[in-house]
Scaffold this active site. Structure first.
Site, PDB file in Angstrom:
ATOM      1  N   ASP A  30       0.857  -1.192   0.000  1.00  0.00           N
ATOM      2  CA  ASP A  30       0.000   0.000   0.000  1.00  0.00           C
ATOM      3  C   ASP A  30       0.892   1.241   0.000  1.00  0.00           C
ATOM      4  OD1 ASP A  30      -3.210   0.351   1.034  1.00  0.00           O
ATOM      5  OD2 ASP A  30      -1.928   2.143   1.088  1.00  0.00           O
ATOM      6  N   PHE A 152     -17.988  -8.958  -2.841  1.00  0.00           N
ATOM      7  CA  PHE A 152     -19.361  -8.703  -2.375  1.00  0.00           C
ATOM      8  C   PHE A 152     -19.431  -8.671  -0.849  1.00  0.00           C
ATOM      9  CE2 PHE A 152     -19.682 -10.884  -6.512  1.00  0.00           C
ATOM     10  CZ  PHE A 152     -20.348  -9.903  -7.243  1.00  0.00           C
ATOM     11  N   LEU A 153     -18.302  -8.293  -0.235  1.00  0.00           N
ATOM     12  CA  LEU A 153     -18.239  -8.294   1.238  1.00  0.00           C
ATOM     13  C   LEU A 153     -19.031  -7.136   1.820  1.00  0.00           C
ATOM     14  CD1 LEU A 153     -14.355  -8.567   1.384  1.00  0.00           C
ATOM     15  CD2 LEU A 153     -15.989 -10.460   1.368  1.00  0.00           C
ATOM     16  N   GLU A 155     -19.418  -4.633   5.112  1.00  0.00           N
ATOM     17  CA  GLU A 155     -18.697  -4.176   6.302  1.00  0.00           C
ATOM     18  C   GLU A 155     -19.384  -4.770   7.527  1.00  0.00           C
ATOM     19  OE1 GLU A 155     -17.727  -0.054   6.693  1.00  0.00           O
ATOM     20  OE2 GLU A 155     -17.484   0.125   4.539  1.00  0.00           O
ATOM     21  N   LYS A 204     -21.195  -6.417 -10.454  1.00  0.00           N
ATOM     22  CA  LYS A 204     -20.961  -5.731  -9.180  1.00  0.00           C
ATOM     23  C   LYS A 204     -21.833  -4.474  -9.047  1.00  0.00           C
ATOM     24  CE  LYS A 204     -19.456  -4.186  -5.455  1.00  0.00           C
ATOM     25  NZ  LYS A 204     -18.652  -4.537  -4.340  1.00  0.00           N
ATOM     26  N   CYS A 260     -20.479   2.380  -0.487  1.00  0.00           N
ATOM     27  CA  CYS A 260     -20.750   1.629  -1.723  1.00  0.00           C
ATOM     28  C   CYS A 260     -22.059   1.996  -2.415  1.00  0.00           C
ATOM     29  CB  CYS A 260     -20.727   0.138  -1.423  1.00  0.00           C
ATOM     30  SG  CYS A 260     -19.187  -0.370  -0.670  1.00  0.00           S
ATOM     31  N   LYS A 320     -24.328   2.243   9.492  1.00  0.00           N
ATOM     32  CA  LYS A 320     -25.126   1.079   9.887  1.00  0.00           C
ATOM     33  C   LYS A 320     -24.528   0.555  11.193  1.00  0.00           C
ATOM     34  CE  LYS A 320     -22.609  -2.529   7.378  1.00  0.00           C
ATOM     35  NZ  LYS A 320     -22.679  -3.631   6.421  1.00  0.00           N
TER      36      LYS A 320
HETATM   37  C1  UGA Z   1     -22.673  -3.350   0.427  1.00  0.00           C
HETATM   38  C2  UGA Z   1     -23.139  -4.709  -0.145  1.00  0.00           C
HETATM   39  O1  UGA Z   1     -24.148  -5.287   0.714  1.00  0.00           O
HETATM   40  C3  UGA Z   1     -21.977  -5.678  -0.305  1.00  0.00           C
HETATM   41  O2  UGA Z   1     -22.425  -6.874  -0.939  1.00  0.00           O
HETATM   42  C4  UGA Z   1     -20.890  -5.009  -1.175  1.00  0.00           C
HETATM   43  O3  UGA Z   1     -19.752  -5.837  -1.315  1.00  0.00           O
HETATM   44  C5  UGA Z   1     -20.464  -3.707  -0.526  1.00  0.00           C
HETATM   45  O4  UGA Z   1     -21.611  -2.840  -0.398  1.00  0.00           O
HETATM   46  C6  UGA Z   1     -19.411  -3.081  -1.418  1.00  0.00           C
HETATM   47  O5  UGA Z   1     -19.720  -2.733  -2.550  1.00  0.00           O
HETATM   48  O6  UGA Z   1     -18.236  -3.059  -1.023  1.00  0.00           O
HETATM   49  P1  UGA Z   1     -22.114  -2.423   2.886  1.00  0.00           P
HETATM   50  O7  UGA Z   1     -21.933  -1.092   2.228  1.00  0.00           O
HETATM   51  O8  UGA Z   1     -21.097  -2.900   3.872  1.00  0.00           O
HETATM   52  O9  UGA Z   1     -22.193  -3.581   1.754  1.00  0.00           O
HETATM   53  O10 UGA Z   1     -23.478  -2.319   3.653  1.00  0.00           O
HETATM   54  P2  UGA Z   1     -24.902  -3.052   3.671  1.00  0.00           P
HETATM   55  O11 UGA Z   1     -24.982  -3.959   4.829  1.00  0.00           O
HETATM   56  O12 UGA Z   1     -25.247  -3.595   2.344  1.00  0.00           O
HETATM   57  O13 UGA Z   1     -25.856  -1.779   3.998  1.00  0.00           O
HETATM   58  C7  UGA Z   1     -25.894  -0.645   3.141  1.00  0.00           C
HETATM   59  C8  UGA Z   1     -26.866   0.411   3.648  1.00  0.00           C
HETATM   60  O14 UGA Z   1     -28.211   0.006   3.428  1.00  0.00           O
HETATM   61  C9  UGA Z   1     -26.775   0.723   5.144  1.00  0.00           C
HETATM   62  O15 UGA Z   1     -26.814   2.125   5.306  1.00  0.00           O
HETATM   63  C10 UGA Z   1     -28.011   0.084   5.748  1.00  0.00           C
HETATM   64  O16 UGA Z   1     -28.470   0.754   6.896  1.00  0.00           O
HETATM   65  C11 UGA Z   1     -29.004   0.231   4.604  1.00  0.00           C
HETATM   66  N1  UGA Z   1     -30.090  -0.761   4.626  1.00  0.00           N
HETATM   67  C12 UGA Z   1     -29.823  -2.074   4.439  1.00  0.00           C
HETATM   68  C13 UGA Z   1     -31.404  -0.326   4.780  1.00  0.00           C
HETATM   69  O17 UGA Z   1     -31.702   0.875   4.935  1.00  0.00           O
HETATM   70  N2  UGA Z   1     -32.411  -1.259   4.759  1.00  0.00           N
HETATM   71  C14 UGA Z   1     -32.173  -2.578   4.575  1.00  0.00           C
HETATM   72  O18 UGA Z   1     -33.147  -3.373   4.559  1.00  0.00           O
HETATM   73  C15 UGA Z   1     -30.850  -3.002   4.427  1.00  0.00           C
END
Ligand code: UGA
Length: 434
Positions: A30, A152-153, A155, A204, A260, A320
């Protein structure tokens, strides 16, 4: 096979540790020296459950290393996973400067055949640019392949997601590249989807945009519910029981955030625009999400009329639960809007307060950070729950009622039971339900 990971940010570090855990020889590098120094000592620079344990374990086992020297890492690797960031530019498109820079460095150090794998989220057609760049800058007649292997991870559960993937998408254009990636992911052989490179790149952006669309869709329905006798949680349950729809990502609230979804939706809009495709559907997804902030504020105004000089407690600041990440967190826009109205805010989050302070500095009496939720509620004219941390589910609401100046609770994530809260004499509003 020697695997090099370029960029040990969120994606890169988890990928390095995950691939080492699968038994591969991995070196991470890095440009930020501190990340490499820390990782070499078994310290993860990000908070992610389980990451540090596996980092330490694989460092000790000897098959995971970290090195400041990018050129050396490139030269000694057979496969290079490019995990550098692709931030959002003003016009919504992804900034590919780092990917281009890395491609040039790979070209300059192309001492033997290498497979260059795009792991970062990139716009469809990126591989053609990566290939062209390496061809332009490489010195000798050394062969290489480019492939796409999006991650597709999530956080907060990244290690679990790495070890238990739903699918491994592998976009390739040669058999050699396919065989190498299939070998790397042998442990998940039954879940490997091989496609061409454009398809993998698009999968993606499509997956993230689709999930964002699901959230904006349910949030739109929540607004409809509030104007009728329908209840959003039952609507979501009723929809989710249809296997074609599925029950996940149907939780209504203050909208999606993070590094994301907002960025990827906008990037896909820009990609579509550039290709002459009407992207209004995703434009609306983005707009519905941005509108959630004004909708929350309206609820607050409905309870308090004027926000100027009112003390508002904001519970939950991370984008979140289970993370200290505040990138694109709805809390930031909400707090800024409250301050714009002349309100004072008391802010509490179990993990993210330090990070938010860099964006919204402590400035009493306008901005005060507290060490507990109850402390934030003390003397408040209203409370606003923005992130559904588990600890809020067991918040002592009786005590809250006692210590708040006005017992008003706006629940942006439907954490509480309306009946129970109201029984305590608290004025309560949530999302898409009475
Ligand atoms: C997301 C995707 O879920 C992963 O698959 C992907 O790899 C990642 O982006 C990325 O592109 O790196 P992440 O950003 O960690 O992951 O978060 P999520 O758990 O997907 O939540 C995203 C947002 O949606 C949060 O703000 C959460 O509060 C909100 N959310 C989620 C809702 O408002 N309602 C829901 O039912 C679910």
């Amino acid at each position: 096979m020697q695997i090099g990971i370029i960029g040990t940010g969120y994606v890169g570090l988890v990928t390095a540790v995950g691939l080492a855990e699968l038994g591969h020889e991995v070196t991470g590098t890095d440009i930020v020296a501190d990340k490499i120094d820390k990782a070499s000592q078994g310290i993860a620079h990000i908070y992610e459950p389980g990451l540090e344990d596996l980092l330490k374990k694989n460092l000790q086992r000897g098959n995971l290393r970290f090195d400041h020297d990018l050129d050396k890492t490139i030269q000694s690797s057979d496969v290079l996973f490019v995990c550098v960031s692709t931030p959002q530019r003003e016009d919504g498109s992804a900034d590919m400067t780092y990917v281009e820079g890395v491609s040039r460095r790979i070209a300059e150090n192309l001492n033997k055949y290498k497979l260059v794998v795009e792991k970062s989220t990139v716009p469809v057609r990126t591989s053609t640019w990566v290939k062209k760049t390496i061809d332009l800058y490489k010195k000798g007649d050394v062969e290489f392949d480019v492939a796409s292997n999006p991650e597709f991870l999530r956080e907060g559960s990244a290690i679990h997601d790495f070890m238990h993937p739903d699918r491994i998408v592998v976009g390739v254009e040669t058999e050699r590249a396919r065989d190498m990636l299939v070998e790397i992911y042998q442990a998940y052989e039954d879940r490997i989807l091989v496609t061409n490179i454009d398809t993998a790149e698009l999968i993606k952006h499509a997956s993230n945009s689709f999930l964002a669309m699901k959230i904006s869709f349910i949030n739109l329905l929540a607004d409809l519910c509030e104007r009728t006798e329908a209840e959003i949680e039952s609507v979501a349950r009723g929809m989710g029981l249809d296997e074609r729809i599925g029950s996940q990502f149907l939780k209504a609230g203050v909208g999606y955030g993070g590094s994301c979804f907002p960025k990827d939706v906008r990037a896909l809009i820009k990609i579509g625009e550039d290709l002459g495709v009407n992207m209004d559907l995703l434009r609306d997804v983005d707009k519905i999400n941005l509108d959630r902030i004004a909708i929350v504020l309206e609820k607050l105004k409905k309870a308090l009329w004027i926000l100027k000089d009112k003390k508002i407690a904001v519970l939950g600041l991370a984008f979140k639960p289970e993370t200290d990440d505040i990138r694109n967190a709805p809390s930031i826009a909400i707090i800024q809007a409250l301050l714009g109205e002349g309100a004072c805010v008391t802010l509490y989050d179990p993990q993210a307060a330090e990070n938010i302070k860099a964006v919204i500095p402590e400035n009493p009496p306008s901005v005060v950070y507290t060490r507990t939720a109850l402390e934030a509620l003390k003397g408040a004219n209203a409370a606003l729950l923005v992130t559904e941390w588990d600890e809020f589910k067991t918040l002592d609401l009786k005590k809250a009622h006692e210590i708040m100046d006005n017992p008003i609770l706006i629940d942006g994530r439907n954490v509480f039971s309306p009946k129970k809260v109201r029984e305590l004499g608290i004025e309560y509003a949530s999302v898409g339900r009475k």
